[in-house]
Motif scaffolding. Structure first.
Motif, PDB file in Angstrom:
ATOM      1  N   MET A   1      27.674  33.474  40.072  1.00  0.00           N
ATOM      2  CA  MET A   1      26.710  34.233  40.835  1.00  0.00           C
ATOM      3  C   MET A   1      26.278  33.403  42.033  1.00  0.00           C
ATOM      4  O   MET A   1      25.812  32.272  41.900  1.00  0.00           O
ATOM      5  CB  MET A   1      25.516  34.532  39.937  1.00  0.00           C
ATOM      6  N   ALA A   2      26.456  33.953  43.200  1.00  0.00           N
ATOM      7  CA  ALA A   2      26.165  33.232  44.433  1.00  0.00           C
ATOM      8  C   ALA A   2      24.682  33.349  44.781  1.00  0.00           C
ATOM      9  O   ALA A   2      24.097  34.422  44.728  1.00  0.00           O
ATOM     10  CB  ALA A   2      27.005  33.796  45.573  1.00  0.00           C
ATOM     11  N   VAL A   3      24.117  32.233  45.116  1.00  0.00           N
ATOM     12  CA  VAL A   3      22.723  32.193  45.551  1.00  0.00           C
ATOM     13  C   VAL A   3      22.727  32.218  47.074  1.00  0.00           C
ATOM     14  O   VAL A   3      23.499  31.484  47.709  1.00  0.00           O
ATOM     15  CB  VAL A   3      22.033  30.913  45.030  1.00  0.00           C
ATOM     16  N   PRO A   4      21.880  33.042  47.678  1.00  0.00           N
ATOM     17  CA  PRO A   4      21.872  33.096  49.150  1.00  0.00           C
ATOM     18  C   PRO A   4      21.521  31.739  49.768  1.00  0.00           C
ATOM     19  O   PRO A   4      20.699  30.981  49.236  1.00  0.00           O
ATOM     20  CB  PRO A   4      20.787  34.121  49.473  1.00  0.00           C
ATOM     21  N   ALA A   5      22.157  31.445  50.890  1.00  0.00           N
ATOM     22  CA  ALA A   5      21.941  30.162  51.562  1.00  0.00           C
ATOM     23  C   ALA A   5      20.497  30.020  52.025  1.00  0.00           C
ATOM     24  O   ALA A   5      19.940  28.920  52.014  1.00  0.00           O
ATOM     25  CB  ALA A   5      22.892  30.028  52.752  1.00  0.00           C
ATOM     26  N   ARG A   6      19.889  31.131  52.411  1.00  0.00           N
ATOM     27  CA  ARG A   6      18.490  31.082  52.854  1.00  0.00           C
ATOM     28  C   ARG A   6      17.569  30.681  51.703  1.00  0.00           C
ATOM     29  O   ARG A   6      16.619  29.922  51.889  1.00  0.00           O
ATOM     30  CB  ARG A   6      18.077  32.415  53.450  1.00  0.00           C
ATOM     31  N   ALA A   7      17.843  31.160  50.503  1.00  0.00           N
ATOM     32  CA  ALA A   7      17.014  30.809  49.345  1.00  0.00           C
ATOM     33  C   ALA A   7      17.126  29.316  49.022  1.00  0.00           C
ATOM     34  O   ALA A   7      16.126  28.667  48.703  1.00  0.00           O
ATOM     35  CB  ALA A   7      17.421  31.643  48.132  1.00  0.00           C
ATOM     36  N   LEU A   8      18.329  28.783  49.128  1.00  0.00           N
ATOM     37  CA  LEU A   8      18.503  27.344  48.909  1.00  0.00           C
ATOM     38  C   LEU A   8      17.818  26.524  49.994  1.00  0.00           C
ATOM     39  O   LEU A   8      17.223  25.463  49.715  1.00  0.00           O
ATOM     40  CB  LEU A   8      19.996  27.001  48.842  1.00  0.00           C
ATOM     41  N   ALA A   9      17.856  27.011  51.240  1.00  0.00           N
ATOM     42  CA  ALA A   9      17.176  26.312  52.331  1.00  0.00           C
ATOM     43  C   ALA A   9      15.658  26.358  52.140  1.00  0.00           C
ATOM     44  O   ALA A   9      14.969  25.360  52.396  1.00  0.00           O
ATOM     45  CB  ALA A   9      17.569  26.930  53.674  1.00  0.00           C
ATOM     46  N   VAL A  10      15.135  27.490  51.677  1.00  0.00           N
ATOM     47  CA  VAL A  10      13.695  27.601  51.415  1.00  0.00           C
ATOM     48  C   VAL A  10      13.295  26.662  50.274  1.00  0.00           C
ATOM     49  O   VAL A  10      12.260  25.979  50.344  1.00  0.00           O
ATOM     50  CB  VAL A  10      13.306  29.060  51.108  1.00  0.00           C
ATOM     51  N   ALA A  11      14.107  26.608  49.233  1.00  0.00           N
ATOM     52  CA  ALA A  11      13.815  25.714  48.104  1.00  0.00           C
ATOM     53  C   ALA A  11      13.799  24.255  48.562  1.00  0.00           C
ATOM     54  O   ALA A  11      12.904  23.482  48.181  1.00  0.00           O
ATOM     55  CB  ALA A  11      14.846  25.908  46.999  1.00  0.00           C
ATOM     56  N   THR A  12      14.760  23.888  49.404  1.00  0.00           N
ATOM     57  CA  THR A  12      14.806  22.523  49.915  1.00  0.00           C
ATOM     58  C   THR A  12      13.600  22.231  50.804  1.00  0.00           C
ATOM     59  O   THR A  12      13.004  21.152  50.722  1.00  0.00           O
ATOM     60  CB  THR A  12      16.107  22.281  50.696  1.00  0.00           C
ATOM     61  N   LEU A  13      13.217  23.200  51.631  1.00  0.00           N
ATOM     62  CA  LEU A  13      12.049  23.014  52.493  1.00  0.00           C
ATOM     63  C   LEU A  13      10.771  22.840  51.674  1.00  0.00           C
ATOM     64  O   LEU A  13       9.966  21.939  51.942  1.00  0.00           O
ATOM     65  CB  LEU A  13      11.900  24.198  53.454  1.00  0.00           C
ATOM     66  N   VAL A  14      10.598  23.665  50.659  1.00  0.00           N
ATOM     67  CA  VAL A  14       9.409  23.562  49.808  1.00  0.00           C
ATOM     68  C   VAL A  14       9.379  22.202  49.099  1.00  0.00           C
ATOM     69  O   VAL A  14       8.328  21.540  49.034  1.00  0.00           O
ATOM     70  CB  VAL A  14       9.367  24.727  48.794  1.00  0.00           C
ATOM     71  N   LEU A  15      10.528  21.773  48.606  1.00  0.00           N
ATOM     72  CA  LEU A  15      10.583  20.471  47.938  1.00  0.00           C
ATOM     73  C   LEU A  15      10.313  19.313  48.911  1.00  0.00           C
ATOM     74  O   LEU A  15       9.666  18.329  48.547  1.00  0.00           O
ATOM     75  CB  LEU A  15      11.936  20.285  47.256  1.00  0.00           C
ATOM     76  N   ARG A  16      10.776  19.430  50.137  1.00  0.00           N
ATOM     77  CA  ARG A  16      10.502  18.379  51.126  1.00  0.00           C
ATOM     78  C   ARG A  16       9.015  18.330  51.464  1.00  0.00           C
ATOM     79  O   ARG A  16       8.448  17.248  51.635  1.00  0.00           O
ATOM     80  CB  ARG A  16      11.318  18.595  52.394  1.00  0.00           C
ATOM     81  N   VAL A  17       8.366  19.493  51.556  1.00  0.00           N
ATOM     82  CA  VAL A  17       6.928  19.520  51.836  1.00  0.00           C
ATOM     83  C   VAL A  17       6.146  18.927  50.660  1.00  0.00           C
ATOM     84  O   VAL A  17       5.190  18.157  50.858  1.00  0.00           O
ATOM     85  CB  VAL A  17       6.465  20.958  52.165  1.00  0.00           C
ATOM     86  N   ILE A  18       6.558  19.251  49.440  1.00  0.00           N
ATOM     87  CA  ILE A  18       5.912  18.659  48.257  1.00  0.00           C
ATOM     88  C   ILE A  18       6.121  17.143  48.248  1.00  0.00           C
ATOM     89  O   ILE A  18       5.193  16.381  47.969  1.00  0.00           O
ATOM     90  CB  ILE A  18       6.446  19.304  46.967  1.00  0.00           C
ATOM     91  N   THR A  19       7.338  16.707  48.573  1.00  0.00           N
ATOM     92  CA  THR A  19       7.620  15.273  48.641  1.00  0.00           C
ATOM     93  C   THR A  19       6.752  14.591  49.688  1.00  0.00           C
ATOM     94  O   THR A  19       6.200  13.513  49.437  1.00  0.00           O
ATOM     95  CB  THR A  19       9.108  15.035  48.959  1.00  0.00           C
ATOM     96  N   LEU A  20       6.615  15.223  50.847  1.00  0.00           N
ATOM     97  CA  LEU A  20       5.766  14.657  51.894  1.00  0.00           C
ATOM     98  C   LEU A  20       4.316  14.561  51.421  1.00  0.00           C
ATOM     99  O   LEU A  20       3.638  13.556  51.658  1.00  0.00           O
ATOM    100  CB  LEU A  20       5.852  15.491  53.173  1.00  0.00           C
ATOM    101  N   GLY A  21       3.827  15.586  50.737  1.00  0.00           N
ATOM    102  CA  GLY A  21       2.461  15.544  50.215  1.00  0.00           C
ATOM    103  C   GLY A  21       2.264  14.431  49.200  1.00  0.00           C
ATOM    104  O   GLY A  21       1.254  13.715  49.234  1.00  0.00           O
ATOM    105  N   LEU A  22       3.232  14.261  48.304  1.00  0.00           N
ATOM    106  CA  LEU A  22       3.137  13.188  47.311  1.00  0.00           C
ATOM    107  C   LEU A  22       3.181  11.810  47.967  1.00  0.00           C
ATOM    108  O   LEU A  22       2.418  10.905  47.603  1.00  0.00           O
ATOM    109  CB  LEU A  22       4.262  13.322  46.290  1.00  0.00           C
ATOM    110  N   LEU A  23       4.075  11.651  48.941  1.00  0.00           N
ATOM    111  CA  LEU A  23       4.174  10.361  49.630  1.00  0.00           C
ATOM    112  C   LEU A  23       2.921  10.062  50.451  1.00  0.00           C
ATOM    113  O   LEU A  23       2.441   8.923  50.477  1.00  0.00           O
ATOM    114  CB  LEU A  23       5.407  10.330  50.525  1.00  0.00           C
ATOM    115  N   ALA A  24       2.378  11.086  51.111  1.00  0.00           N
ATOM    116  CA  ALA A  24       1.158  10.880  51.900  1.00  0.00           C
ATOM    117  C   ALA A  24      -0.024  10.538  50.994  1.00  0.00           C
ATOM    118  O   ALA A  24      -0.845   9.673  51.329  1.00  0.00           O
ATOM    119  CB  ALA A  24       0.857  12.130  52.731  1.00  0.00           C
TER     120      ALA A  24
END
Length: 186
Positions: A1-24
């Motif tokens: 089952m293929a996951v849309p590329a936009r959904a994977l990009a959104v997931a990566t963006l959300v995780l990067r923002v969470i990572t930035l919050g944790l690091l800050a």
């Protein structure tokens, strides 16, 4: 089952923002946790103590501050959090572009480079958090019950900062997994 590329990009963006919050948060906690320590020495009965301030037979022998310049581990954790914040701030705009376009920036080689740098930074976050936790555990083991309230507060804040650094490493691992999945599909 293929996951849309936009959904994977959104997931990566959300995780990067969470990572930035944790690091800050880690950076803020560790930068604000400086503590003045007093090395205490017991006073003998013999001698001239007119130049010392003493309370119940205890004299402050040496006064010093703990900050990022005194402990190498403290410096390492602080720099790992600061470098991680800078790295994540650089990658967040690229992830926003990937979400808007619906595909990753660059080709397969760009994705491989990003995966490699994410692995390197994950190792940096993990080693920084583990080194800091090791320092806290060793100092608590060596000093035992001889921690005063201020020193205990300092090490608790340092411990929390290292925990946040390790949590950002976990987020980076999930980012790596999503990035590998995204590059294997495309």
């Amino acid at each position: 089952m293929a996951v849309p590329a936009r959904a994977l990009a959104v997931a990566t963006l959300v995780l990067r923002v969470i990572t930035l919050g944790l690091l800050a948060a880690s950076l803020t906690i560790i930068a604000s946790s400086a503590k003045t320590l007093y090395a205490l020495a017991h006073v003998d009965i013999i001698g001239d103590y007119s130049r010392f301030y003493y309370i119940v037979g205890i004299v402050p022998r040496e006064v010093f501050d703990i900050n990022f310049q005194d402990l190498y581990t403290y410096r390492y954790v602080l720099s790992a959090a600061a470098i991680g914040c800078a790295y994540t701030l650089i990658l967040i705009p690229m992830e926003i572009i990937a979400v808007v376009q619906g595909r990753s920036i660059g080709g397969t080689s760009a994705a491989r480079i990003l995966i490699f740098t994410d692995v390197v930074f994950c190792a940096l976050f993990t080693s920084g958090g583990a080194a800091g936790l090791g320092l806290v555990v060793d100092n608590q083991r060596l000093r035992g019950k001889h921690f005063d309230h201020g020193l205990r507060k300092f090490y608790t804040l340092f411990d929390a900062s290292c925990g946040l650094l390790l949590a950002s490493a976990v987020c980076t691992v999930v980012i790596i997994m999503v990035s590998v999945f995204r590059s294997s599909e495309g």
